[in-house]
Design an enzyme around this catalytic site. Structure first.
Site, PDB file in Angstrom:
ATOM      1  N   HIS A 215      -1.110  -3.523 -11.273  1.00 21.19           N
ATOM      2  CA  HIS A 215       0.121  -3.867 -11.985  1.00 21.19           C
ATOM      3  C   HIS A 215       0.812  -2.654 -12.594  1.00 21.19           C
ATOM      4  O   HIS A 215       2.001  -2.734 -12.932  1.00 21.19           O
ATOM      5  CB  HIS A 215      -0.166  -4.897 -13.080  1.00 21.19           C
ATOM      6  CG  HIS A 215      -0.497  -6.255 -12.526  1.00 21.19           C
ATOM      7  ND1 HIS A 215       0.456  -7.069 -11.966  1.00 21.19           N
ATOM      8  CD2 HIS A 215      -1.673  -6.924 -12.426  1.00 21.19           C
ATOM      9  CE1 HIS A 215      -0.108  -8.191 -11.555  1.00 21.19           C
ATOM     10  NE2 HIS A 215      -1.391  -8.126 -11.821  1.00 21.19           N
ATOM     11  N   HIS A 233       5.257  -7.056  -6.673  1.00 18.84           N
ATOM     12  CA  HIS A 233       4.176  -6.974  -5.677  1.00 18.84           C
ATOM     13  C   HIS A 233       4.172  -8.210  -4.781  1.00 18.84           C
ATOM     14  O   HIS A 233       3.669  -8.155  -3.661  1.00 18.84           O
ATOM     15  CB  HIS A 233       2.820  -6.784  -6.369  1.00 18.84           C
ATOM     16  CG  HIS A 233       2.263  -8.009  -7.023  1.00 18.84           C
ATOM     17  ND1 HIS A 233       2.518  -8.341  -8.334  1.00 18.84           N
ATOM     18  CD2 HIS A 233       1.470  -8.996  -6.542  1.00 18.84           C
ATOM     19  CE1 HIS A 233       1.904  -9.463  -8.630  1.00 18.84           C
ATOM     20  NE2 HIS A 233       1.258  -9.894  -7.568  1.00 18.84           N
TER      21      HIS A 233
END
Length: 621
Positions: A215, A233
């Protein structure tokens, strides 16, 4: 047995909900073959393969084979045939029917050996279909072995060395577990083998788009390096999945195992990101193309956009807690046992028993606890920030070869999946061990991480009135630098560039909303009727708010004079902006905290000395 009986349909309905071709039907060319080679997985057979199987078993009567073709008996239907259905197909002899049922029974025993077994530390021995193994054994999926699940959390928790690879395996496995349970419990849902494979593939591939340090890449680095790009993502996962399928020639493999590539690839991508053509969910219109509205519940398994209860969370709860050394309080196996699909406002949703509502509040509390204790750890976050700074400084000088030999940087590799396949956590070591003088600034930051010379933590606070808006984040360091306390002589002049202000939004996964408001429950007396359970029906101890904002401030310089001055600035900044008092405010800035009456302490540490130590032997009634 010809005539009227030959026109009578099978008593049991088709197992596939698709209005077109039945599940696991191979290409027309394969069906036309007079004696096709039989794949070891019988669930992939079409009617011609079934006829070939019957012939090999000694059932070559033209009438029987004709009825099998007419009624489109596929390999996925074979295990559900019983004596009655075989009699309808024209096998009048009890002895022959039992013989054929015995052959069919052996098929499932043979099928076991086509599945691959993997020993997972969280879920034990788990099985994967051959198609899933073909996906796993690709460079794009194997890349996940080299991306840490918790990013820089490994620098704080020594056991957190697990990677996105094993998490993805776990999500694919749990997706199959939940869907299989629903299929066995509610056959009327007509969950096909195609549905099962597509949902498991989505579970496997939902994290393909993660960049280095998970992240950190899409949450910190890309917004810094390419602020004009709104990239997540999940978008990367969809792009990488397409690249995985096309570069490994998997369309034919998917078709061989009964999938319809154009339709099912779309369905798999929708499960990861939501509707592909409209980012705004209009509840009056069905926005998905991969499956019809009757199968809406399939979109609530891998990434549940409705309430956040999905197999992705179940795996990372169990897996992360295991590696972090933190107790996991949520039992996903219990949820699976109580899961049912019910009709809610003319749409099918996954629901659970009403007695599970407390456990679901515990689940979201566990999520919040993991964020506080691990995912948003103050040291892990500042290491994330330092790695982001290093990558940003190195970005112009790093070259990654993509498709057609074109060169990409760390920040632009997201535009080409061939280049992105080569981008993993290993980029950290490439910069650290590089001798390129252009990377000196980036390398120095990474050396500080290796030697644990981290930016210094000044403290944490929270806004009381209004949350800080995202568009103002960049101006916060200047605000701290300008918050020089009046009437205090400080021995250092501070600059905004030396401060790091980290704003963290903590919630239950849906902003300030209560996710349980979007869950429906059924009771024991009527399992088909779904109801909502409000918070005040559960407990008075549940949270009143479901979101808050934390503000952490760090300082880059290490000398004590600068650090001491930075702490005074930080506490003064909190006072000016009406934030909460830092927990150690009275210790690091004892001359500043008394200036705000709301910050006065009333605990025993602040009471007059002559009252301390008294024991009230007879407390008031």
């Amino acid at each position: 047995m010809q005539g009227a009986d030959s026109q009578k349909p099978l008593k049991r309905p088709r197992l596939d909900g698709s209005p077109r071709t039945p599940p696991n039907t191979p290409p027309a060319a394969a069906e036309a073959a007079p004696s096709p080679n039989l794949h070891p997985n019988h669930r992939t057979w079409g009617p011609e393969q079934v006829c070939a199987f019957l012939g090999r078993c000694g059932f070559s009567e033209s009438g029987l084979l004709g009825r099998c073709r007419e009624k489109k008996i596929t390999g996925s239907i074979l295990p559900f045939l019983d004596e009655s259905l075989l009699e309808d197909l024209g096998i009048s002899s009890h002895e022959k029917r039992m013989k054929l049922l015995n052959y069919i029974k052996r098929l499932d025993q043979t099928h076991v050996y086509t599945m691959k077994v993997i020993n997972d530390p969280i879920h034990g021995h788990i099985e994967f279909h051959p198609l899933l193994i073909r996906i796993i054994d690709t460079p794009q999926f194997q890349r996940l072995r080299y991306i840490k699940q918790l990013g820089s959390g490994y620098y704080v928790f020594p056991g957190a060395s697990h990677n996105r690879f094993e998490h993805s395996l776990g999500v694919g496995y749990l997706a199959g577990c939940l869907l299989r349970e629903l299929s066995e419990k509610q056959p009327e849902l007509q969950i096909s083998e195609r549905d099962m494979l597509c949902v498991q593939i989505a579970g496997l591939c939902h994290d393909l788009g993660h960049g280095p340090f998970s992240h950190m890449f899409d949450g910190r680095f890309i917004p810094l390096a390419r602020p004009e790009v709104k990239w997540t993502h999940e978008q990367g996962s969809v792009m990488m999945f397409e690249h995985l399928v096309n570069s490994n020639g998997l369309r034919d493999v998917m078709e061989h195992y009964g999938l319809i590539p154009d339709e099912d690839i779309w369905f798999i991508k929708e499960q990861i990101t939501g509707p592909l053509e409209s980012p705004i969910k209009d509840t009056s219109k069905w926005l998905y193309k991969g499956r019809p509205k009757e199968k809406n519940f399939l979109y609530e398994i891998v990434a549940n956009k409705r309430n956040g209860i999905d197999v992705d969370k179940w795996d990372y709860f169990a897996r992360d807690c295991h590696h972090l050394g933190i107790q996991n309080n949520f039992d996903y196996k219990r949820f699976i046992k109580f899961a049912r699909v019910c009709e809610v406002d003319n749409t099918k949703h996954i629901c659970t028993r009403e007695k599970e509502v407390g456990n679901l509040y515990d689940m979201f509390h566990t999520r919040n606890s993991l964020h506080r204790r691990a995912y948003q750890h103050k040291v892990g976050n500042i290491i994330d920030t330092m790695i982001t700074d290093a990558f940003f400084k190195a970005d112009p000088y790093i070259e990654i070869t993509g498709s057609g030999g074109k060169k990409y940087h760390i920040s632009t590799a997201i535009d080409d999946m061939e280049a992105f396949t080569k981008l993993t956590d290993n980029i950290f070591l490439e910069i650290l061990y590089s001798t390129n003088p252009k990377l000196d600034a980036a390398r120095e930051i990474l050396k500080k991480i290796e030697c644990r010379n981290l930016y210094k933590y000044l403290g944490e606070t929270q806004p009381i009135a209004q949350k800080i808006k995202k568009e103002t984040y960049d101006r916060l360091p200047q605000g701290v630098a300008d918050a020089k306390p009046r009437d205090l002589e400080l021995e250092a002049e501070l600059k905004a560039e030396d401060f790091v202000v980290d704003v963290i939004n903590m919630d239950y996964g849906m902003g300030d909303k209560n996710p349980i408001d979007y869950v429906r429950f059924y009771g024991k007396t009527d399992v088909s009727k779904a109801v909502m359970i409000t918070k005040n029906q559960v407990s008075q101890f549940l949270p009143e708010k479901f979101a808050e904002q934390l503000i952490r401030v760090y300082y880059k310089k290490m000398d004590e004079k600068s650090l001491s001055a930075a702490r005074q600035h930080f506490v003064q900044w909190c006072l000016i902006n009406n934030f909460t008092k830092p927990q150690d405010g009275d210790i690091v800035a004892p001359l500043i905290t008394p200036r705000k009456s709301e910050w006065s302490n009333t605990d025993s540490a602040q009471r007059p000395a002559h009252t301390k130590g008294r024991v009230q032997l007879f407390p008031d009634n």
